[in-house]
Design a protein around this motif. Structure first.
Motif, mmCIF file in Angstrom:
data_model
loop_
_atom_site.group_PDB
_atom_site.id
_atom_site.type_symbol
_atom_site.label_atom_id
_atom_site.label_comp_id
_atom_site.label_asym_id
_atom_site.label_seq_id
_atom_site.Cartn_x
_atom_site.Cartn_y
_atom_site.Cartn_z
ATOM 1 N N LEU A 5 0.807 -1.222 0.000
ATOM 2 C CA LEU A 5 0.000 0.000 0.000
ATOM 3 C C LEU A 5 0.843 1.276 0.000
ATOM 4 O O LEU A 5 0.309 2.363 -0.169
ATOM 5 N N ARG A 6 2.136 1.168 0.169
ATOM 6 C CA ARG A 6 2.992 2.362 0.102
ATOM 7 C C ARG A 6 3.913 2.244 -1.122
ATOM 8 O O ARG A 6 3.676 2.885 -2.128
ATOM 9 N N ASP A 7 4.925 1.385 -1.075
ATOM 10 C CA ASP A 7 5.829 1.258 -2.225
ATOM 11 C C ASP A 7 5.070 0.720 -3.442
ATOM 12 O O ASP A 7 5.236 1.205 -4.562
ATOM 13 N N GLY A 8 4.222 -0.281 -3.204
ATOM 14 C CA GLY A 8 3.451 -0.878 -4.309
ATOM 15 C C GLY A 8 2.542 0.139 -4.971
ATOM 16 O O GLY A 8 2.388 0.171 -6.188
ATOM 17 N N VAL A 56 15.533 -5.383 5.812
ATOM 18 C CA VAL A 56 16.034 -4.988 4.484
ATOM 19 C C VAL A 56 14.851 -4.692 3.571
ATOM 20 O O VAL A 56 13.729 -5.153 3.802
ATOM 21 N N HIS A 57 15.136 -3.906 2.545
ATOM 22 C CA HIS A 57 14.114 -3.461 1.590
ATOM 23 C C HIS A 57 14.815 -3.441 0.237
ATOM 24 O O HIS A 57 15.600 -2.545 -0.039
ATOM 25 N N CYS A 58 14.577 -4.473 -0.563
ATOM 26 C CA CYS A 58 15.357 -4.627 -1.790
ATOM 27 C C CYS A 58 14.520 -4.364 -3.042
ATOM 28 O O CYS A 58 13.423 -4.906 -3.184
ATOM 29 N N HIS A 59 15.077 -3.580 -3.932
ATOM 30 C CA HIS A 59 14.404 -3.323 -5.221
ATOM 31 C C HIS A 59 14.916 -4.274 -6.285
ATOM 32 O O HIS A 59 15.988 -4.863 -6.163
ATOM 33 N N ASN A 60 14.110 -4.388 -7.327
ATOM 34 C CA ASN A 60 14.302 -5.489 -8.276
ATOM 35 C C ASN A 60 14.876 -5.071 -9.633
ATOM 36 O O ASN A 60 14.658 -5.755 -10.625
ATOM 37 N N GLY A 112 9.952 -2.654 -9.246
ATOM 38 C CA GLY A 112 9.309 -3.205 -8.056
ATOM 39 C C GLY A 112 10.275 -3.622 -6.960
ATOM 40 O O GLY A 112 11.489 -3.383 -7.035
ATOM 41 N N THR A 113 9.698 -4.262 -5.937
ATOM 42 C CA THR A 113 10.497 -4.724 -4.791
ATOM 43 C C THR A 113 10.403 -6.248 -4.707
ATOM 44 O O THR A 113 9.790 -6.886 -5.559
ATOM 45 N N ALA A 114 10.965 -6.795 -3.653
ATOM 46 C CA ALA A 114 10.908 -8.250 -3.449
ATOM 47 C C ALA A 114 9.446 -8.684 -3.367
ATOM 48 O O ALA A 114 8.641 -8.051 -2.691
HETATM 49 ZN ZN ZN Z 1 11.175 1.036 -2.076
#
Ligand code: ZN
Length: 322
Positions: free
Chosen positions: A11-14, A200-204, A236-238
């Motif tokens: 709901l935030r990064d997505g 952790v917060h990983c981008h793709n 996107g993210t993980a």
């Molecule tokens: Zn992010």
């Protein structure tokens, strides 16, 4: 078995995915489903961005129980106050502060010296801590930051009351071996690290978000930030479903577990896809239309004789009835 906390930021990064915009009612609907899915932390939004964002976070915080609800804030007084106003009704509220620590971001975007960044970080965490016991501090672009400076920032924010420190690979530049070694060094150099959760917060961007997150788990990270269907800024993210099913299917290898109700995965993925309008590619791991479909005669023959010849997970484990 060590428990990994799943921090969902659909709901935030997505919601920051290009082309995605959800109404307050749609966000609430997704939040309810994320709660059924059993996420540990639900990032409901960034309240300062707009009145709609604020309202969505406020309503989610009021309604959702049994899950920590968090809201994002820059390291600024007005952001932190608005985040707190939005989430203060939550059963378990968390303020999530982010501030960049890499030379590129400090110099070009924020135009601040490392010393100033350090002071902003400490001040912001202190203010957030005066409002709630649970404060997460994210060092934006951590993976491209100087490791000694990063450890210094973390040491100071932990002393100021942070309960979670997040190490994002904001631009998706890290590789698994490098990222885990980096985290290990941060852990060795940060005073008080044993008192907090390591996230952790990983981008793709290079397709490595899930691999980098799993590598982080292996050196001690115990919170992973992720999204349904891997939504998020740019590539996107993980993807939550990939991480959770990798951990579950390869428990023998990772030796950790999550609290996710995996049989809710397919339902959640379909809802998010439908409401965001972001179609899931057919060959996407876990939730793609083809993920459990066999086409060649040879494979079908094998499956008919013994499922495990070509299947490592049962479709029913993610809530699909095939
Ligand atoms: Zn992010």
């Amino acid at each position: 078995m060590r428990r990994i906390k799943i921090f969902d930021t659909t709901l935030r990064d997505g919601e920051q995915s290009p082309g995605v915009s959800l109404t307050v009612a749609e966000k609430l609907q997704i939040a309810r489903q994320l709660s059924e899915l059993g996420v540990d932390v639900l990032e409901a939004g960034f309240p300062l961005v707009s009145a709609d964002d604020f309202e969505a976070v406020y309503k989610i915080a009021q309604e959702i129980r049994n899950t920590t609800v968090t809201a994002m804030a820059r390291a600024k007084k007005k952001d932190i106050e608005s985040a707190w106003e939005a989430i203060s009704g939550a059963e378990s509220p968390r303020i999530h502060i982010f501030l960049a620590t890499s030379p590129i971001h400090m110099q070009y975007r924020l135009r601040k010296s490392p010393q100033e960044i350090l002071e902003y970080a400490v001040e912001a965490v202190r203010l957030a801590k005066s409002k709630t016991g649970d404060v997460e501090f994210s060092a934006e672009d951590a993976s491209r930051s100087d490791v000694d400076f990063l450890a210094q920032v973390f040491t100071r924010v932990i002393a100021a009351g942070a309960t979670v420190i997040n190490i994002p690979d904001t631009v998706g530049y890290a590789t698994p071996e490098e990222f885990s070694a980096f985290i290990r060094t941060v852990m060795q150099k940060t005073v008080g690290i044993e008192k907090v959760d390591i996230s952790v917060h990983c981008h793709n961007d290079l397709g490595l978000a899930v691999a980098n997150s799993l590598a982080a788990i292996q050196v001690g990270a115990n919170q992973i930030e992720c999204t349904i269907n891997g939504l998020g800024e740019r590539a996107g993210t993980a993807a939550l479903e990939e991480l959770v099913m990798a951990i579950r299917t390869r428990k023998d290898h990772y030796g950790v577990e999550t609290g996710i109700v995996t049989t809710e995965i397919a339902r959640t993925s379909q809802m998010v896809s439908q409401l965001t309008g972001m179609m899931v590619q057919h060959n996407k791991a876990i939730v793609g239309k083809n993920a459990f479909t066999h086409d060649s005669g040879l494979h079908l023959d094998g499956i008919n004789k013994e499922r495990t010849t070509y299947e490592i997970m049962l479709p029913s484990s993610v809530g699909l009835a095939l």
